[in-house]
Structures are given as C-alpha cells and as structure tokens.
Design a protein around this motif. Structure first.
Motif, PDB file in Angstrom:
ATOM      1  N   HIS A 132      11.104   8.662   9.535  1.00  0.00           N
ATOM      2  CA  HIS A 132      11.916   7.440   9.562  1.00  0.00           C
ATOM      3  C   HIS A 132      13.379   7.755   9.854  1.00  0.00           C
ATOM      4  O   HIS A 132      14.043   7.023  10.598  1.00  0.00           O
ATOM      5  N   GLU A 184       2.061   5.650  13.138  1.00  0.00           N
ATOM      6  CA  GLU A 184       2.863   4.569  12.575  1.00  0.00           C
ATOM      7  C   GLU A 184       3.814   4.036  13.632  1.00  0.00           C
ATOM      8  O   GLU A 184       4.387   4.804  14.415  1.00  0.00           O
ATOM      9  N   TYR A 209       7.289   2.307  13.587  1.00  0.00           N
ATOM     10  CA  TYR A 209       8.415   2.061  12.684  1.00  0.00           C
ATOM     11  C   TYR A 209       9.618   1.660  13.519  1.00  0.00           C
ATOM     12  O   TYR A 209      10.027   2.399  14.428  1.00  0.00           O
ATOM     13  N   SER A 220      -4.059   4.716   9.969  1.00  0.00           N
ATOM     14  CA  SER A 220      -2.822   4.071  10.419  1.00  0.00           C
ATOM     15  C   SER A 220      -2.621   2.719   9.754  1.00  0.00           C
ATOM     16  O   SER A 220      -1.471   2.281   9.565  1.00  0.00           O
ATOM     17  N   ALA A 221      -3.715   2.061   9.403  1.00  0.00           N
ATOM     18  CA  ALA A 221      -3.587   0.778   8.717  1.00  0.00           C
ATOM     19  C   ALA A 221      -2.832   0.932   7.405  1.00  0.00           C
ATOM     20  O   ALA A 221      -2.108   0.028   6.977  1.00  0.00           O
ATOM     21  N   ALA A 222      -2.979   2.090   6.771  1.00  0.00           N
ATOM     22  CA  ALA A 222      -2.240   2.353   5.533  1.00  0.00           C
ATOM     23  C   ALA A 222      -0.742   2.464   5.786  1.00  0.00           C
ATOM     24  O   ALA A 222       0.049   2.357   4.840  1.00  0.00           O
ATOM     25  N   ARG A 223      -0.345   2.703   7.033  1.00  0.00           N
ATOM     26  CA  ARG A 223       1.067   2.727   7.423  1.00  0.00           C
ATOM     27  C   ARG A 223       1.459   1.416   8.101  1.00  0.00           C
ATOM     28  O   ARG A 223       2.431   1.359   8.854  1.00  0.00           O
ATOM     29  N   SER A 224       0.691   0.358   7.850  1.00  0.00           N
ATOM     30  CA  SER A 224       0.957  -0.986   8.392  1.00  0.00           C
ATOM     31  C   SER A 224       1.000  -0.989   9.919  1.00  0.00           C
ATOM     32  O   SER A 224       1.810  -1.702  10.536  1.00  0.00           O
ATOM     33  N   THR A 225       0.140  -0.173  10.506  1.00  0.00           N
ATOM     34  CA  THR A 225       0.093  -0.061  11.967  1.00  0.00           C
ATOM     35  C   THR A 225      -1.328  -0.332  12.446  1.00  0.00           C
ATOM     36  O   THR A 225      -2.279   0.231  11.916  1.00  0.00           O
ATOM     37  N   ARG A 226      -1.424  -1.189  13.453  1.00  0.00           N
ATOM     38  CA  ARG A 226      -2.726  -1.572  13.996  1.00  0.00           C
ATOM     39  C   ARG A 226      -3.014  -0.762  15.250  1.00  0.00           C
ATOM     40  O   ARG A 226      -2.146  -0.569  16.095  1.00  0.00           O
TER      41      ARG A 226
END
Length: 345
Positions: free
Chosen positions: A226, A248, A250, A321-327
């Motif tokens: 990040h 991810e 970001y 990746s879903a756990a990193r709010s990424t589809r």
C-alpha cells in the motif's frame, strides 16, 4: 499504451539447451513490449566444493552457470529483479550483473553500492519510460544488503513479534499471533525511491521478494504494498513464497502478492510448488490486468494451463483475492482483474 508480461521466480540450472527453457511459454511472451521475471539465482557460476554449495548458510544451493543467460535472451526477457535471498554473496551478485549487462538484459535490485542497488532499471517503449525497482524482504542479515560503499541487494526488511493468543489464559499452549511490520528506515527509503522514479518515468513497477509459502499474507507485505502504491507505483509484483497468493486492487493499482514459480530448475524444487501465474498488464490511459495460470510438469517444463485445470487454479486465486476486496472474473482460462484506473500525475 505499454504491454507488460510478468513472471515469478525463475531459476536456470543444468540445461543442455537453455535457449529452449521458455519454449512452452513463448505464446504468452511474444508480442509484449516488456517482459519481466525474478532471477532467483545469480548467473555467476558455481564455486561450491564437492559436498558444499555457493551459499554457506544454504548448504544445498549452487549458483547458475553464466551460459544459462541464453534462456532469458531466447525468451526475450527485457528486465529482471536481482533482489532476492540467493543473490549472495555480493561477489556472485556482481558477477551475475556483468553477465546480464553483456546479454543486454536490464536489471534492478542489486548493485555496486546502496545507490546502485536502489537505482531503477529504466526502459523506454513507444516514447514512454517505465521504471523498474526491486527489493527483497527475504535476506541474510549479514553481508547481503548493499551499503554506501559495498555491493549487495536492495533490502525492504521487516520485524517480527509474537502476540499471545487472546484465549491463552483459558487454553494454555495456544499458538501466538505473528505480527510483522516494515523496518521504518527501509520503508522510508523505498517510498523515496518510488517518488524519484515517478518523477523520471511515466510508469513505475516495483518488484518485491517477500512472504511465506502458502496462501496467507504476512502483515508487512500489505503495509509495503500500500505504501508503494501511495508513493506512485503503478504495479507491485511479488514473488518469493514459491506459491501463488492474492491479487489486490488498491487505489486503482494492481498488487500481485506472489506469482509463484515459473521456470525453476533447482533440484530440491522438483515436484514441489508446481503452480504459478503469468500476468499480462497494460499501462496507460485504459489499464488492464490479466492472469494466466502455468504449471511445471513431470519433466519440469513450465507450460500454460487450459480448460478445467486453468479455471480451477484461477478460481483459487479469485477466492484468495476476494479476501482483499478484489474481484477476479474467470473465463476461458484467463483471469481478468477489473477496477484499475489511469495513472495519477
């Protein structure tokens, strides 16, 4: 618009025809403007004795022969990271950089001193400049990091601490929670590197050698990633765990936490950590990021997956990746990562 193809960990050893190492991956490599991999093993030649190896603290390791560079040139690899834990000792690092220079392959993450190791590889395509920076968090603590007056690699270190499990007073023996944070001095330095690179280039790609084998990310990986994006990196590409980890998005930028292995000849890795990813990225006003799964077979040839095996590998990445709010959308053996945005200037 610039197209990039990126691969993970590459080790080249013992090949009678090194120029054919990437043959099965050629359809994915050709046509890109730039091709990048992490060179896991200096091309310095082996100096180990009959029973020993080239890294004293890694007794089964031998460095790669200089002629293995033919695999990279035949595949059209444009730039490599030399920042990893097996780029050691510094003399081997410098010998390998000389081999890469003679072959016309750009490199980043190692150098004759701290400044050299932190200097980006700058490549130009279609009138636009792309800066590549590389760092390793997996590093021998003595004599590997470049200093102001000695060669070595660019280090982005982390500190480890152990927090008691909240229920340990009730359930003795519960394992502690592992906490990791970047070394503050290193974090500030890599952020400053990205700022400088951003001022000199149209795009900045940062390579990180980090993490632990398996699906889980260490806290410091996320903190570094990040911070790099906040500083202006367009893409962060990770490797080192030898396993595929999450992707991810970001602030509109792609973070590939680990692409896993690509071509990897180190004998102890035979039959282990077989899966990897190659990433195709478009840098420009309409950025894109796609993922193609690869796997090493029984003959250690790395080739793209197709059909059901490809979809299964990509659905695993999508779940991480879903756990990193990424589809990630999966179709016809390709994973597409939506949500990227154009570079900030």
């Amino acid at each position: 618009m610039i197209t990039l193809v990126l691969g993970g960990d590459v080790n080249l050893q013992g090949r009678t025809e090194p120029a054919r190492a990437f043959d099965a991956l050629a359809p994915l490599l050709k046509g890109a403007d730039l091709r990048f991999v992490n060179l896991e093993g200096p091309l310095s030649g082996s100096a180990g004795d009959r029973d020993g190896a080239d890294i004293p603290h890694k007794p089964n390791w031998r460095h790669s022969a200089p002629e293995m560079v033919g695999a990279l040139t035949a595949a059209g690899i444009d730039v490599v990271s030399s920042a990893n834990n097996v780029t050691y000792p510094p003399a081997a690092a410098m010998a390998s950089l000389s081999v890469l220079d003679r072959a016309g392959i750009a490199h980043c993450g190692a150098g004759a001193n701290l400044t050299g190791a932190h200097t980006p590889a700058m490549l130009e395509r279609s009138g636009r400049r792309v800066a590549f920076l590389a760092y390793t968090s997996i590093c021998w603590p003595v004599g590997q990091a470049a200093t102001a007056d000695s060669p070595g690699v660019a280090v982005a270190g982390a500190l480890t601490s152990y927090q008691p499990d909240p229920r340990v007073s009730e359930v003795p023996g519960r394992p502690p929670i592992v906490r990791t944070t970047p070394v503050q001095e290193h974090l500030e330095r890599v952020v400053a590197d990205v700022h400088r690179a951003r001022a000199a280039a149209d795009h900045v790609v940062v390579s990180m050698h980090w993490g632990l084998p398996g699906d889980e990310l260490a806290e410091y990986q996320v903190t570094y990633a990040h911070a790099l994006v906040d500083a202006g990196a367009d893409l962060v590409v990770g490797h080192g765990p030898h396993t595929v980890q999450a992707v991810e998005v970001y602030r509109g930028r792609g973070i590939l936490y680990s692409l896993g292995n690509l071509v990897f000849d180190w004998p102890p890795m035979r039959g282990r950590h077989l899966d990897g990813l190659m990433a195709g990225c478009v840098l420009g006003a309409e950025p894109r990021l796609e993922l193609i799964p690869v796997r090493r077979g029984e003959d250690n040839t790395c080739a793209p997956l197709a059909a059901a095996p490809a979809d299964a590998a990509l659905h695993h990445v999508a779940a991480l990746s879903a756990a990193r709010s990424t589809r990630i959308t999966v179709r016809d053996g390709i994973g597409s990562v939506p949500g990227l945005s154009a570079p900030r200037r």
